[in-house]
Design an enzyme around this catalytic site. Structure first.
Site, short mmCIF file in Angstrom:
data_model
loop_
_atom_site.label_atom_id
_atom_site.label_comp_id
_atom_site.label_asym_id
_atom_site.label_seq_id
_atom_site.Cartn_x
_atom_site.Cartn_y
_atom_site.Cartn_z
N SER A 40 -13.23 -6.81 -16.97
CA SER A 40 -12.52 -7.00 -18.24
C SER A 40 -13.42 -6.46 -19.35
O SER A 40 -14.57 -6.12 -19.09
CB SER A 40 -12.22 -8.48 -18.47
OG SER A 40 -13.41 -9.23 -18.41
N ASP A 62 -20.85 -16.40 -15.57
CA ASP A 62 -20.27 -16.32 -14.23
C ASP A 62 -20.02 -17.73 -13.71
O ASP A 62 -20.85 -18.62 -13.94
CB ASP A 62 -21.29 -15.60 -13.34
CG ASP A 62 -20.66 -15.08 -12.08
OD1 ASP A 62 -20.54 -13.86 -11.96
OD2 ASP A 62 -20.29 -15.92 -11.22
N SER A 128 -1.87 -16.57 -4.50
CA SER A 128 -1.14 -15.30 -4.40
C SER A 128 -0.13 -15.36 -3.27
O SER A 128 -0.34 -16.05 -2.26
CB SER A 128 -2.17 -14.20 -4.10
OG SER A 128 -1.53 -13.05 -3.65
N TYR A 153 -9.60 -10.37 0.90
CA TYR A 153 -9.06 -10.91 -0.35
C TYR A 153 -8.05 -12.03 -0.05
O TYR A 153 -8.12 -13.13 -0.60
CB TYR A 153 -8.38 -9.80 -1.17
CG TYR A 153 -7.42 -10.30 -2.21
CD1 TYR A 153 -7.90 -10.89 -3.37
CD2 TYR A 153 -6.04 -10.26 -2.01
CE1 TYR A 153 -7.02 -11.41 -4.32
CE2 TYR A 153 -5.16 -10.76 -2.94
CZ TYR A 153 -5.66 -11.33 -4.10
OH TYR A 153 -4.78 -11.85 -5.01
N LYS A 157 -8.06 -16.38 -0.69
CA LYS A 157 -7.03 -17.21 -1.34
C LYS A 157 -6.60 -18.35 -0.40
O LYS A 157 -6.39 -19.48 -0.83
CB LYS A 157 -5.82 -16.35 -1.75
CG LYS A 157 -6.12 -15.37 -2.87
CD LYS A 157 -6.48 -16.10 -4.17
CE LYS A 157 -6.91 -15.16 -5.28
NZ LYS A 157 -7.47 -15.82 -6.45
N PHE A 178 3.49 -13.66 -7.50
CA PHE A 178 4.01 -12.46 -6.86
C PHE A 178 3.38 -11.26 -7.60
O PHE A 178 2.18 -11.22 -7.73
CB PHE A 178 5.54 -12.55 -6.76
CG PHE A 178 5.89 -13.51 -5.62
CD1 PHE A 178 5.64 -14.87 -5.73
CD2 PHE A 178 6.33 -13.03 -4.41
CE1 PHE A 178 5.84 -15.74 -4.64
CE2 PHE A 178 6.55 -13.88 -3.32
CZ PHE A 178 6.30 -15.24 -3.45
N VAL A 217 4.25 7.42 -3.55
CA VAL A 217 4.97 6.23 -3.06
C VAL A 217 4.50 6.03 -1.62
O VAL A 217 4.66 6.93 -0.78
CB VAL A 217 6.50 6.45 -3.12
CG1 VAL A 217 7.24 5.27 -2.49
CG2 VAL A 217 6.95 6.65 -4.57
N GLY A 307 -2.03 -2.08 5.59
CA GLY A 307 -2.06 -3.47 5.11
C GLY A 307 -0.89 -3.86 4.22
O GLY A 307 -0.77 -5.03 3.84
N ASP A 308 0.00 -2.90 3.87
CA ASP A 308 1.13 -3.28 3.01
C ASP A 308 2.16 -4.11 3.78
O ASP A 308 2.53 -3.78 4.91
CB ASP A 308 1.82 -2.03 2.44
CG ASP A 308 1.31 -1.66 1.05
OD1 ASP A 308 0.74 -2.54 0.38
OD2 ASP A 308 1.49 -0.50 0.65
C1 UD1 Z 1 -1.39 -6.87 -3.51
C2 UD1 Z 1 -1.34 -8.26 -2.93
C3 UD1 Z 1 -1.34 -9.28 -4.03
C4 UD1 Z 1 -2.51 -9.07 -4.93
C5 UD1 Z 1 -2.45 -7.69 -5.50
C6 UD1 Z 1 -3.68 -7.49 -6.35
C7 UD1 Z 1 -0.16 -8.48 -0.84
C8 UD1 Z 1 1.16 -8.64 -0.20
N1 UD1 Z 1 -0.12 -8.42 -2.15
O1 UD1 Z 1 -0.15 -6.64 -4.12
O2 UD1 Z 1 -1.43 -10.56 -3.48
O3 UD1 Z 1 -2.50 -10.02 -5.96
O4 UD1 Z 1 -2.44 -6.74 -4.43
O5 UD1 Z 1 -4.07 -6.20 -6.48
O6 UD1 Z 1 -1.20 -8.46 -0.25
N2 UD1 Z 1 2.51 1.35 -4.29
C9 UD1 Z 1 2.80 2.70 -4.21
N3 UD1 Z 1 1.94 3.58 -4.79
C10 UD1 Z 1 0.80 3.19 -5.45
C11 UD1 Z 1 0.52 1.79 -5.52
C12 UD1 Z 1 1.39 0.91 -4.93
O7 UD1 Z 1 3.82 3.09 -3.63
O8 UD1 Z 1 0.05 4.05 -5.92
C13 UD1 Z 1 3.45 0.39 -3.69
C14 UD1 Z 1 2.83 -0.49 -2.61
O9 UD1 Z 1 2.97 0.11 -1.34
C15 UD1 Z 1 3.67 -1.75 -2.75
C16 UD1 Z 1 4.04 -1.81 -4.22
O10 UD1 Z 1 3.85 -0.49 -4.71
O11 UD1 Z 1 4.85 -1.63 -2.02
C17 UD1 Z 1 3.16 -2.75 -5.01
O12 UD1 Z 1 1.81 -2.46 -4.73
P1 UD1 Z 1 0.61 -3.10 -5.58
O13 UD1 Z 1 0.93 -2.99 -7.03
O14 UD1 Z 1 -0.65 -2.49 -5.09
O15 UD1 Z 1 0.66 -4.63 -5.23
P2 UD1 Z 1 0.72 -5.36 -3.79
O16 UD1 Z 1 0.06 -4.53 -2.76
O17 UD1 Z 1 2.11 -5.79 -3.56
#
Ligand code: UD1
Length: 345
Positions: A40, A62, A128, A153, A157, A178, A217, A307-308
């Site tokens: 930050s 911290d 989370s 991570y 949690k 979320f 994407v 991991g998604d």
């Molecule tokens: C993840 C964690 C969430 C955490 C967050 C913090 C999971 C399910 N979720 O969120 O708990 O708080 O990270 O960083 O573990 N995407 C793209 N292109 C990009 C970036 C993202 O397509 O360049 C897509 C991802 O595949 C996903 C969606 O956008 O489907 C959201 O991604 P992101 O914003 O990174 O969040 P999460 O992975 O859902």
């Protein structure tokens, strides 16, 4: 509720923390901020001052530093803590798990030890939706079974939830977020990722701003209507307001706690999903951004990201009924506010 109660906000200059500081002030609480500025910037304090009309108390420190925490408790006697200070990048946690366990787990224990010694027994905790892993069905309820975490991570949690549940001297409101996006409507504060963003919205807005060449994407062949992953995006101001509702609840002396089978909540440890209850695919988010802002997003559909989770969104019945909170801002507002913020960065 007006109270002038002091509330310690760890990580209070971060994305969610800074918006929550504002909402606390508006609800009559006095936020006291500790932040180590790891992810930050100190300029956020100036922005908070201009929005709040006064400079909130801030200590650079911290949560692993017990002496600094103790000094803060002795000076300001906070009656509750909102604990945001944690690392949050899934990929980074895989590369450097020790850093994650140290900050997110050891840091929590250090904070709890000082709270206990100082007689502060109330906490709102940033959890989370990652604790659900890949859910069997959606939307997920608080009673939905949690699965082994897909990253260190996520594991931090899950561990933090266990630690907080076991420490029954501490009353905890555990908020499972979320996907927080958007920014304050004035665009004076927002998300400030350092380096290349991992998350969708900052990457998208930086692409439109010309800082990144194109958005990838991650995967177009998932088993969803348009082949892209689905998430529950929530405006950061709605999320911040949920924290105030949770703090308010901690000061209610007689709370009735009805718990469904499988929900880990007890009378001392209550879990809530903080989402909108609506899931959007990545392509729907891009389309919403384009129609809300009139800007084109340069994107390609690429490979899946390791991991998604395919699809996750919240069942919000419990939080709506028990906490009396619900999200008010729609996806279009989230996109407009994120873009206004990006243009000021
Ligand atoms: C993840 C964690 C969430 C955490 C967050 C913090 C999971 C399910 N979720 O969120 O708990 O708080 O990270 O960083 O573990 N995407 C793209 N292109 C990009 C970036 C993202 O397509 O360049 C897509 C991802 O595949 C996903 C969606 O956008 O489907 C959201 O991604 P992101 O914003 O990174 O969040 P999460 O992975 O859902």
């Amino acid at each position: 509720m007006t109270s002038n109660r002091n509330i310690l906000v760890t990580g209070g200059l971060g994305f969610i923390g800074s918006h929550t500081v504002l909402c606390l002030k508006d609800a009559g609480y006095t936020p006291i901020i500790i932040d180590n500025l790891h992810n930050s910037r100190i300029e956020v304090l100036d922005a908070l001052e201009s929005l709040m009309g006064y400079r909130p108390v801030f200590v650079q420190g911290d949560v692993n530093d017990a002496a600094v925490l103790q000094g803060l408790f002795e000076m300001y006697r906070p009656e509750a803590v909102i604990h945001f200070a944690a690392h949050k990048a899934v990929g980074e946690s895989v590369e450097n798990p020790l850093m994650y366990y140290h900050n997110n787990v050891v840091g929590l224990i250090s904070l709890l030890e000082v709270m206990k010694a100082q007689g502060c027994h109330k906490m709102v905790f940033s959890s989370s939706c990652t604790v659900y892993g890949e859910p069997e069905s959606v939307p997920v309820k608080e009673s939905t079974v949690t699965r082994p975490a897909a990253s260190p991570y996520g594991a931090t949690k899950q561990m933090a939830e266990v630690i907080l549940k076991d420490n029954t001297w501490c009353e905890v409101q555990c908020l499972r977020y979320f996907n927080p996006v958007g920014a304050h409507p004035t665009a004076k504060i927002g998300e400030l990722p350092l380096g290349v963003p991992n998350n969708l919205i900052p990457f998208l807005t930086q692409t439109v701003a010309g800082i990144r060449e194109k958005l990838t994407v991650y995967g177009g062949d998932y088993n969803t209507a348009d082949g892209t992953c689905i998430r529950d995006y929530i405006h950061v101001m709605d999320l911040a307001e949920a924290h105030v509702a949770a703090i308010d609840r901690l000061f209610i002396t007689q709370r009735s706690v009805a718990v469904e089978d499988g929900d880990p909540s007890t009378d001392k440890f209550e879990v809530f999903n903080i989402g909108t209850g609506v899931g959007y695919s990545v392509l729907e988010v891009i389309a919403a951004f384009e129609s809300a802002t009139g800007e084109k997003v340069n994107y390609v559909v690429g490979n899946r990201r390791a991991g998604d989770v395919v699809a996750v969104w919240a069942d919000t019945k419990k939080v709506n009924q028990v906490l009396g909170w619900s999200a008010k801002r729609d996806l279009s507002t989230m996109m407009k506010d994120a873009w206004n913020w990006q243009q000021r960065c």
